[in-house]
Design an enzyme around this catalytic site. Structure first.
Site, mmCIF file in Angstrom:
data_model
loop_
_atom_site.group_PDB
_atom_site.id
_atom_site.type_symbol
_atom_site.label_atom_id
_atom_site.label_comp_id
_atom_site.label_asym_id
_atom_site.label_seq_id
_atom_site.Cartn_x
_atom_site.Cartn_y
_atom_site.Cartn_z
ATOM 1 N N SER A 14 32.739 31.543 43.374
ATOM 2 C CA SER A 14 34.178 31.558 43.128
ATOM 3 C C SER A 14 34.626 30.211 42.556
ATOM 4 C CB SER A 14 34.924 31.913 44.426
ATOM 5 O OG SER A 14 36.277 32.257 44.160
ATOM 6 N N GLU A 69 31.336 37.089 36.771
ATOM 7 C CA GLU A 69 32.033 37.924 37.768
ATOM 8 C C GLU A 69 33.417 37.329 37.959
ATOM 9 O OE1 GLU A 69 32.855 37.098 41.214
ATOM 10 O OE2 GLU A 69 32.279 34.993 40.978
ATOM 11 N N HIS A 107 32.143 38.415 44.352
ATOM 12 C CA HIS A 107 33.093 38.522 45.456
ATOM 13 C C HIS A 107 32.935 39.792 46.279
ATOM 14 C CE1 HIS A 107 35.052 35.306 43.177
ATOM 15 N NE2 HIS A 107 35.761 35.045 44.248
#
Length: 310
Positions: free
Chosen positions: A120, A215, A280
């Site tokens: 992230s 992602e 995630h």
């Protein structure tokens, strides 16, 4: 022409009894999630060491875990401590962009590689470890996140990568969005953070020759379109060897997301694998960054040439 993405120095694997530092370079960390996460590390016969400012909250900006300098100091001191074998983020959120330029990268480079784990917002740090230190890293679960606390398969992927890396030579599998086969060095992470790095000091000039892992979370299809279009227009994707797409949690119906991914990436003329699972999603594999690999889109596999750790 920009040089191809280089292979990076791989860290040594972990051994039972190793000390592993937990840092919070991004958002504030809930103590009720941190403590059980530390217990899970202890169950692996590791000795977790919590950096001094992990539970801090910025005095004026509540979405940050302490001040920028304290967060950067914690990361620098943890990574350069010779008694610490690895560094893992407590959580993501936001804040790594404010931290990254305050980290002592020459000291980190001099310390030599050790496993650094996060995803992230930590994408900014993965890029910095690659570009400024030359160290390979691990895109994997963080200690105080639901995925680490509740998903045994997510934890096991990280544990095996850290302790038995030769057993995890195919860390990600999916299906072909664009067929083909390519080789290169892995890079990437959260696509919105990669786009945010463009034109910043020390930013990677391009993904040329690399196997790009992408992602994200919470980005609606039109925003993903904007992000990918920015990467395309900037030339950052020129010459990329292949692309592996992970999870797109809370980004809208996957059919709509897939249409954007196919439209924006399909024209690059390189193999693309979709639904490889990292990111995630609750059940997510750990994938190494900075390691040479082969992408076989027809088989849906990303296979490492060498183990992620030595």
């Amino acid at each position: 022409m920009t040089a191809a993405v280089p292979e990076l120095a791989r860290p040594p694997r972990l051994r039972p009894g190793d000390r592993i530092a937990v840092v919070a370079p991004c958002g504030p960390v809930p103590e009720d999630r941190l403590l059980p996460g530390l217990d899970l590390l202890r169950a692996w016969d590791l000795e977790p060491v919590v950096a001094p400012h992990v539970l801090d909250v910025h005095p004026e900006i509540g979405h940050l875990a302490g001040t920028d300098r304290d967060r950067a100091r914690d990361l620098t001191e943890a990574y350069t401590d010779p008694s610490v074998a690895a560094v893992i983020c407590a959580r993501g959120g936001y804040g790594a962009q404010r931290t990254v330029d305050l980290v002592d990268w020459p000291a980190i480079r001099a310390a030599g590689p050790k496993p650094f784990v996060g995803y992230s917002d930590a994408t900014v740090l993965h890029e910095a470890f690659a570009v400024r230190a030359g160290h390979a890293t691990l895109h994997g679960p963080m200690v105080a996140t639901a995925a680490f606390l509740t998903e045994p398969r997510t934890r096991e992927s990280l544990r095996a990568t850290l302790f038995e890396p030769e057993a995890v030579r195919t860390p990600a599998t999916g299906s072909a969005l664009v067929p083909g086969r390519a080789a290169g060095v892995t890079l990437g992470g959260c696509v919105s953070l990669l786009a945010a790095e463009l034109a910043t000091p020390h930013a990677r000039p391009s993904a040329r020759g690399g196997l790009l892992l992408l992602e994200d979370v919470g980005e609606e299809p039109y925003r993903l379109d904007r992000i990918l279009t920015q990467l395309l227009r900037s030339g950052w994707l020129d010459g990329v060897a292949g692309i592996v797409l992970g999870s797109w949690e809370e980004c809208g119906p996957y059919g709509e997301v897939r249409a954007v991914l196919a439209d924006r990436l399909g024209g690059l003329g390189v193999p693309v694998v979709e639904e490889a699972g990292f990111g995630h999603r609750a059940t997510a594999p750990t994938v190494p960054l900075g390691v040479p690999a082969v992408l076989d889109a027809d088989a849906g596999t990303l296979t490492l040439d060498v183990p992620a750790l030595t």
